[in-house]
Design an enzyme around this catalytic site. Sequence first.
Site, short mmCIF file in Angstrom:
data_model
loop_
_atom_site.label_atom_id
_atom_site.label_comp_id
_atom_site.label_asym_id
_atom_site.label_seq_id
_atom_site.Cartn_x
_atom_site.Cartn_y
_atom_site.Cartn_z
N HIS A 69 -0.44 -8.55 -1.18
CA HIS A 69 -1.14 -8.93 0.04
C HIS A 69 -2.34 -9.78 -0.36
O HIS A 69 -2.51 -10.10 -1.55
CB HIS A 69 -1.55 -7.70 0.86
CG HIS A 69 -2.25 -6.66 0.04
ND1 HIS A 69 -3.52 -6.83 -0.45
CD2 HIS A 69 -1.85 -5.44 -0.41
CE1 HIS A 69 -3.88 -5.77 -1.13
NE2 HIS A 69 -2.88 -4.90 -1.14
N ARG A 97 0.69 -0.23 1.27
CA ARG A 97 1.29 0.80 2.12
C ARG A 97 0.99 0.57 3.60
O ARG A 97 1.58 1.26 4.44
CB ARG A 97 0.79 2.18 1.70
CG ARG A 97 1.31 2.64 0.33
CD ARG A 97 0.73 4.00 -0.02
NE ARG A 97 1.24 4.54 -1.27
CZ ARG A 97 0.71 4.31 -2.46
NH1 ARG A 97 -0.32 3.49 -2.57
NH2 ARG A 97 1.20 4.87 -3.55
N HIS A 126 -4.38 -8.83 -3.39
CA HIS A 126 -3.82 -9.24 -4.69
C HIS A 126 -4.07 -10.73 -4.93
O HIS A 126 -4.36 -11.14 -6.05
CB HIS A 126 -2.31 -8.99 -4.74
CG HIS A 126 -1.92 -7.56 -4.73
ND1 HIS A 126 -1.30 -6.97 -3.65
CD2 HIS A 126 -2.03 -6.59 -5.66
CE1 HIS A 126 -1.05 -5.70 -3.92
NE2 HIS A 126 -1.48 -5.44 -5.13
#
Length: 282
Positions: free
Chosen positions: A35, A194, A38
């Site tokens: 995402h 998550r 990162h």
Amino acid sequence: MALEVYDAFGDWKRARQGADPTAHVAFVPTMGALHRGHADLIRRAQQEVGPSGHVVVSIYVNPTQFNDAADFEAYPNTREVDLRMAESAGADAVVFPQPHELYPGGVPQRVPPVDYGGLTALWEAAHRPGHFDGVVAVVRALFRQVEPNRAYFGEKDWQQLAVVSELVRREFPDLTIVPVPTRREEDGLAMSSRNVRLDERERGGASMLHAALKAVAAATETVTEVRRQSSLLEQAGWSVEYLAVVDSVTLDTHWELGRELRAIGAAHFGGVRFIDNVPVPN
Ligand code: PAF
């Protein structure tokens, strides 16, 4: 230059034969499902090593750090999206390691326990037994494969950052760990791989943990505010595991004057476990 993609460290190393040995290697270890958080790590790595350096991202969902088998099974796999994101953030190479490159004897049921005092006993360690044993095992193996000059970790997992910094202090003295601030959604929710699992209700309430941490960090009466925010969260349907102000390095709740502090927390909402942390202004 086009992104290089390898399905084993062996292939990456073969391709690097003949590369300038003085060129710096910047490493971003991930479990995929990349995402914008990162992307920040990769971008920072690219900025710091410059055009002569090499930014390598690894994608490996490490079974030994999951204390919950269902969480491991449900971990998102988004290979093509990950590759596009890594490339646009400036990665030179993405490696999907083979398990035997990290665990030569096969992926073990249990890895050796790690004892870094409070860092591997408190908070996440207490609530996720064995988690940091697995993190240390895989990060050590990844560092041995990549031999980076610098490695990038998100501040979102503050305790992981502290544990990895301790590993590096003990075993990889030439390696620099670069912490990168947490990327957040507009309402303050920390980005996490998550989050894609959140349903509408969970997503709606998810930013409450961040708000509680900010209130705790801003308070002068920390203990009272922790109690107040915990009870507000519980009233809104959360189940709080911990909420605390700690020394940002030792993670101890007993700190000396002048130390950097961090408000940290973990709590469940709906079917999801959230962790987050914010700096405490001094
Ligand atoms: O933070 C993560 O994504 C993982 O814990 C890491 C550092 C890649 C080790 O598996």
